[in-house]
Motif scaffolding. Structure first.
Motif, PDB file in Angstrom:
ATOM      1  N   ALA A  54      11.326   4.423   0.396  1.00  7.67           N
ATOM      2  CA  ALA A  54      10.047   5.148   0.348  1.00  7.67           C
ATOM      3  C   ALA A  54      10.072   6.340   1.311  1.00  7.67           C
ATOM      4  O   ALA A  54       9.591   7.430   0.971  1.00  7.67           O
ATOM      5  N   THR A 110       9.550   4.335  -5.852  1.00  7.80           N
ATOM      6  CA  THR A 110       8.538   3.659  -5.035  1.00  7.80           C
ATOM      7  C   THR A 110       7.173   4.298  -5.277  1.00  7.80           C
ATOM      8  O   THR A 110       7.072   5.377  -5.868  1.00  7.80           O
ATOM      9  N   GLN A 151       8.875  -1.616 -13.504  1.00  9.40           N
ATOM     10  CA  GLN A 151       8.643  -2.925 -12.893  1.00  9.40           C
ATOM     11  C   GLN A 151       7.518  -3.631 -13.624  1.00  9.40           C
ATOM     12  O   GLN A 151       6.751  -3.017 -14.352  1.00  9.40           O
ATOM     13  N   ASP A 161      13.489  -1.284   0.851  1.00 10.67           N
ATOM     14  CA  ASP A 161      12.447  -0.612   0.063  1.00 10.67           C
ATOM     15  C   ASP A 161      11.662   0.379   0.922  1.00 10.67           C
ATOM     16  O   ASP A 161      11.316   1.470   0.459  1.00 10.67           O
ATOM     17  N   ALA A 162      11.407   0.004   2.159  1.00  9.07           N
ATOM     18  CA  ALA A 162      10.674   0.903   3.057  1.00  9.07           C
ATOM     19  C   ALA A 162      11.495   2.162   3.343  1.00  9.07           C
ATOM     20  O   ALA A 162      10.960   3.281   3.360  1.00  9.07           O
ATOM     21  N   TYR A 210       2.207   2.100   2.706  1.00 10.64           N
ATOM     22  CA  TYR A 210       2.398   0.968   1.814  1.00 10.64           C
ATOM     23  C   TYR A 210       3.115  -0.149   2.557  1.00 10.64           C
ATOM     24  O   TYR A 210       3.893   0.098   3.475  1.00 10.64           O
ATOM     25  N   SER A 224       6.037  -1.771   6.720  1.00  9.68           N
ATOM     26  CA  SER A 224       5.227  -0.740   6.079  1.00  9.68           C
ATOM     27  C   SER A 224       5.877   0.620   6.283  1.00  9.68           C
ATOM     28  O   SER A 224       6.578   0.856   7.264  1.00  9.68           O
ATOM     29  N   PHE A 283       5.908  -3.061   2.212  1.00 10.96           N
ATOM     30  CA  PHE A 283       7.047  -3.352   1.354  1.00 10.96           C
ATOM     31  C   PHE A 283       7.613  -4.730   1.660  1.00 10.96           C
ATOM     32  O   PHE A 283       7.443  -5.266   2.741  1.00 10.96           O
ATOM     33  N   PHE A 284       8.313  -5.265   0.694  1.00 11.91           N
ATOM     34  CA  PHE A 284       8.910  -6.588   0.808  1.00 11.91           C
ATOM     35  C   PHE A 284      10.151  -6.571   1.689  1.00 11.91           C
ATOM     36  O   PHE A 284      10.436  -7.524   2.389  1.00 11.91           O
ATOM     37  N   SER A 285      10.898  -5.462   1.671  1.00  7.47           N
ATOM     38  CA  SER A 285      12.137  -5.405   2.447  1.00  7.47           C
ATOM     39  C   SER A 285      12.262  -4.077   3.175  1.00  7.47           C
ATOM     40  O   SER A 285      11.611  -3.090   2.820  1.00  7.47           O
ATOM     41  N   GLU A 286      13.131  -4.074   4.175  1.00  4.26           N
ATOM     42  CA  GLU A 286      13.418  -2.851   4.930  1.00  4.26           C
ATOM     43  C   GLU A 286      14.040  -1.804   4.011  1.00  4.26           C
ATOM     44  O   GLU A 286      13.779  -0.612   4.162  1.00  4.26           O
TER      45      GLU A 286
END
Length: 194
Positions: free
Chosen positions: A29, A66, A98, A25-26, A18, A14, A20-23
């Motif tokens: 963000a 994001t 997306q 993406d985090a 939020y 997180s 997230f699916f992956s590090e």
């Protein structure tokens, strides 16, 4: 392993409120939060035209991807709409790049449906092969001609330098012997001896 147990073993990632699916993406963000904070600290809310330019540029350059960045864009959009300086059609909508519906993900993308595959080009019936063979034959003939010219040339080159040097030295030797002979004959005539 069932999905319930898999969900318990999976690490929750997180950032900025939020999950997230992956590090990666985090981290993206978090980076977008820093960008939004930077823009916010330099934003001059007394100049709505500037805010609209910044808003449009961030959309055009896809700076925010994001939910964190999209939330900041939504804040700018709401401000521009509530201030009343611009009409709703002057403020571009926020694009989301997306899919959210599972059915949409299984279907082909709209861009793929619009792209029409071009008809295959008619094949040339090996017209390139005869031309290539002719060019290769001409090149081989040209190379052979250059070798023949090099072997028969009077000027010294890589192929005939030894023969040219021997010829040159043999003519010098012959000239030297002739001169020696004439000198000896003169010595005998003049009765000069060593």
């Amino acid at each position: 392993m069932d999905t319930e147990q898999q969900g318990k073993n999976q690490k929750i990632i997180s950032a900025e409120g939020y999950v997230f699916f992956s590090e990666k993406d985090a981290e993206l963000a978090k980076t977008e939060r820093k960008k939004a904070d930077y823009l916010e600290s330099h934003m001059d809310y007394t100049r709505p035209e500037t805010i609209l330019k910044i808003y449009r540029r961030t959309i055009e350059e896809r700076i925010f991807k994001t939910p964190v960045g999209i939330g900041y864009l939504k804040k700018l959009q709401d401000y521009l709409l509530t201030e009343g300086h611009f009409k709703e059609d002057q403020i571009p909508p926020i694009p989301l790049y997306q899919y959210f519906d599972k059915e949409v993900r299984t279907q082909t993308a709209p861009a793929k449906r619009r792209v029409v595959q071009s008809p295959p080009k008619p094949e040339k019936k090996n017209s390139v092969l005869p031309v290539s063979i002719m060019l290769n034959i001409m090149l081989v003939i040209a190379i052979l001609a250059m070798f023949v010219i090099s072997f028969n040339a009077d000027q010294p080159n890589v192929f005939n330098y030894e023969r040219a040097l021997q010829d040159r030295y043999s003519t010098w030797e012959q000239q030297l012997m002739e001169r020696e002979q004439t000198v000896r004959e003169k010595e005998l005539e003049l009765h000069i001896s060593e």
